[in-house]
Design a protein around this motif. Structure first.
Motif, short mmCIF file in Angstrom:
data_model
loop_
_atom_site.label_atom_id
_atom_site.label_comp_id
_atom_site.label_asym_id
_atom_site.label_seq_id
_atom_site.Cartn_x
_atom_site.Cartn_y
_atom_site.Cartn_z
N GLY A 38 0.78 -1.23 0.00
CA GLY A 38 0.00 0.00 0.00
C GLY A 38 0.82 1.28 0.00
N LYS A 39 2.12 1.15 -0.08
CA LYS A 39 3.00 2.33 -0.05
C LYS A 39 3.74 2.46 -1.37
CE LYS A 39 2.21 3.19 4.35
NZ LYS A 39 1.52 4.42 4.80
N GLU A 40 4.29 3.64 -1.59
CA GLU A 40 5.14 3.84 -2.76
C GLU A 40 6.53 3.26 -2.50
OE1 GLU A 40 3.08 7.99 -4.39
OE2 GLU A 40 5.17 7.95 -3.71
N ARG A 41 7.24 3.04 -3.58
CA ARG A 41 8.62 2.59 -3.43
C ARG A 41 9.46 3.69 -2.79
NH1 ARG A 41 9.67 0.08 -9.48
NH2 ARG A 41 7.82 -1.24 -9.51
N GLU A 42 10.36 3.26 -1.91
CA GLU A 42 11.28 4.21 -1.31
C GLU A 42 12.72 3.82 -1.64
OE1 GLU A 42 10.87 4.28 2.92
OE2 GLU A 42 11.60 2.23 3.18
N GLY A 43 13.51 4.81 -1.89
CA GLY A 43 14.90 4.54 -2.22
C GLY A 43 15.67 4.03 -1.02
N VAL A 44 16.42 2.97 -1.19
CA VAL A 44 17.25 2.40 -0.13
C VAL A 44 18.68 2.88 -0.32
CG1 VAL A 44 18.13 0.28 0.90
CG2 VAL A 44 15.77 0.37 0.04
N LEU A 45 19.25 2.61 -1.48
CA LEU A 45 20.59 3.08 -1.80
C LEU A 45 20.80 3.01 -3.30
CD1 LEU A 45 22.49 0.40 -2.58
CD2 LEU A 45 22.46 0.08 -0.12
N CYS A 46 21.86 3.65 -3.74
CA CYS A 46 22.19 3.64 -5.16
C CYS A 46 23.68 3.38 -5.30
CB CYS A 46 21.82 4.96 -5.81
SG CYS A 46 22.31 5.12 -7.53
N PHE A 47 24.03 2.47 -6.20
CA PHE A 47 25.43 2.15 -6.43
C PHE A 47 25.85 2.68 -7.79
CE2 PHE A 47 29.37 0.12 -5.81
CZ PHE A 47 29.78 -0.39 -7.04
N SER A 48 26.93 3.47 -7.76
CA SER A 48 27.49 4.02 -9.00
C SER A 48 28.78 3.30 -9.31
CB SER A 48 27.75 5.51 -8.82
OG SER A 48 28.52 6.02 -9.91
N GLY A 49 28.79 2.57 -10.43
CA GLY A 49 30.00 1.85 -10.80
C GLY A 49 31.11 2.77 -11.27
N HIS A 50 30.74 3.81 -11.99
CA HIS A 50 31.79 4.70 -12.52
C HIS A 50 32.42 5.54 -11.42
CE1 HIS A 50 29.06 8.19 -12.52
NE2 HIS A 50 28.14 7.37 -12.98
N GLU A 51 31.73 5.74 -10.33
CA GLU A 51 32.31 6.44 -9.18
C GLU A 51 32.73 5.48 -8.08
OE1 GLU A 51 29.58 9.39 -7.83
OE2 GLU A 51 29.99 10.74 -9.51
N ASN A 52 32.35 4.21 -8.24
CA ASN A 52 32.61 3.22 -7.20
C ASN A 52 32.17 3.74 -5.83
OD1 ASN A 52 33.43 0.70 -6.24
ND2 ASN A 52 35.49 1.45 -5.74
#
Length: 123
Positions: free
Chosen positions: A41-55
């Motif tokens: 019943g809730k919207e998606r919430e961001g947990v984390l984001c991984f950037s490969g080009h910035e590692n």
């Protein structure tokens, strides 16, 4: 077009660990992978984001810092979400999303999505 397939969800006891996988049909280094979760019943919430080009990893939920990490296997076009010391409040459907270059904690910013995988933390 990037296609994402998730796997690795399941039932785990509190304090346990799971590793989710997000396998991409193609994954240029310029794409970042965001992990989101959704409660009923809730919207998606961001947990984390991984950037490969910035590692680097950007966290969007304080409660997962020190417990969740993300990594990338270029040979397999796969990004992983390692979840340790899981808690009942981590129970949700987890999604991976891909977008070009910049990390974001907003689901509307992501163009491609996996199908989601259920994570249940319960004794």
């Amino acid at each position: 077009q990037v296609q994402l397939v998730e796997s690795g969800g399941g039932l785990v006891q509190p304090g346990g660990s799971l590793r989710l996988s997000c396998a991409a049909s193609e994954l240029s280094l310029h794409y970042v992978i965001g992990w989101f979760r959704q409660y009923p019943g809730k919207e998606r919430e961001g947990v984390l984001c991984f950037s490969g080009h910035e590692n680097s990893t950007a966290y969007y939920i304080d409660s997962v810092k020190g417990r969740f990490t993300s990594s990338r296997d270029d040979a397999k076009n796969t990004v992983y979400l390692q979840m340790n010391n899981l808690k009942p409040e981590d129970t949700a459907v987890y999604y991976c999303g891909a977008r070009y270059y910049f990390c974001s904690g907003y689901e509307d910013h992501y163009a491609y999505w996996g199908q989601g995988t259920q994570v249940t933390v319960s004794s």
